[in-house]
Write an enzyme that holds these catalytic residues in place. Structure first.
Site, short mmCIF file in Angstrom:
data_model
loop_
_atom_site.label_atom_id
_atom_site.label_comp_id
_atom_site.label_asym_id
_atom_site.label_seq_id
_atom_site.Cartn_x
_atom_site.Cartn_y
_atom_site.Cartn_z
N GLY A 66 3.40 -28.53 -1.79
CA GLY A 66 3.40 -27.57 -2.85
C GLY A 66 2.82 -26.33 -2.95
CB ILE A 67 0.26 -24.29 -4.89
CG1 ILE A 67 1.12 -24.50 -5.90
CG2 ILE A 67 -0.54 -23.16 -4.80
CD1 ILE A 67 0.31 -24.65 -7.47
N GLY A 68 -0.34 -25.56 -1.97
CA GLY A 68 -1.38 -25.59 -0.84
C GLY A 68 -0.72 -25.36 0.46
CE1 TYR A 71 -3.34 -31.88 -13.19
CE2 TYR A 71 -2.62 -30.42 -14.89
CZ TYR A 71 -2.74 -30.61 -13.53
OH TYR A 71 -2.52 -29.55 -12.87
#
Length: 272
Positions: free
Chosen positions: A15-17, A161
């Site tokens: 993902g973003i990482g 969350y």
């Protein structure tokens, strides 16, 4: 003076990482991956050009002993750390617990990163390390019951969350209070595998929203901006969206809430 930075990042393998890591590596920075799955990390970096600029440390945020070990290994191996990106996170559609018995949203999104920063504190202070916490607009759903942080009495995915992402901002502000440079950010709604674990209605909303979502590369842009730019002191402790300061929810700005979270987090990580 070289502009090359040493940057540690959690959740770097998807993902973003992953998008953040690829971009930072292209810019010539040295990366330290703090990841649960070291084999996956090795497979990913095997095809990269500057793979010699990446080192890998095993760190499972849902296991505080693993976090302790990772923090100590990082202290031994690293004299200098310019940036720490607490990027890893997750959402779960049922109430799950970490290895240490903490509700999983709390454990993975907040407590693991809290303990990591606590262990690294001497290094963070010495290097004036910039700490970047990936939060979310979902923090606006956060409203913690301080006597039930593990959501044993009442649970929903959105509550779990939302609270965890609120904690990311409160934690950021606490670090700034303690003299560090720290920022929180909303990466945008990203078209990644993230929505797959959402319960029915939210999964449907996620699918309907897909055409409007950002790519993981677009989602990584604010993390990259914060990691690579020196910002004015008045932006310390702030929450960013699309590379600009954005106002967070009222509770996210509450000093009482951030002090309480720090106190409760200290109690939970005691013994690790």
């Amino acid at each position: 003076m070289s502009n090359t930075k040493t940057i540690a990042i959690t959740g770097a393998t998807s993902g973003i990482g992953l998008a953040t890591s690829e971009e930072l590596l292209k810019k010539g920075h040295h990366l330290i991956f703090l990841v649960r799955n070291t084999e996956k990390a090795q497979e990913i970096i095997a095809n990269w050009n500057n793979k010699e600029n990446v080192s890998i440390i095993k760190c499972d945020l849902a296991d505080l002993k693993s976090v302790r070990k990772a923090g100590e290994e990082l202290l031994q191996k690293t004299e200098n750390l310019d940036v720490l990106i607490n990027n890893a996170g997750g959402t779960f559609n049922e109430r799950l617990e970490s290895k240490d018995g903490f509700e999983l949203h709390l454990a993975v999104n907040h407590l693991g990163h809290f303990l990591l920063a606590k262990i690294l504190m001497p290094l963070l202070q010495k290097c004036n390390t910039k700490v970047i916490n990936v939060s979310s607009e979902a923090h606006r759903a956060g409203n913690p019951n301080w006597s039930d942080l593990n959501l044993k009495k009442k649970y929903s995915t959105i509550m779990g969350y939302g609270n965890a992402k609120l904690y990311n901002i409160l934690f950021t502000k606490s670090l700034a209070d303690k003299g560090l440079t720290s920022y929180a950010l909303h990466p945008g709604i990203i078209d990644s595998g993230f929505g797959n674990s959402l319960p029915g209605f939210f999964k449907l909303m996620w699918k309907l929203g897909k055409p409007f979502m950002k790519t993981t590369r677009e989602g990584a842009s604010t993390s990259i901006y914060l990691a690579t730019n020196d910002l004015s002191a008045d932006k310390n402790g702030k929450y960013f969206k699309n590379m600009k300061v954005k106002s967070a929810s009222p509770i996210a700005n509450s000093k009482a809430a951030r002090n309480r979270l720090w106190e409760e987090s200290e109690k939970m990580v005691e013994g690790y």
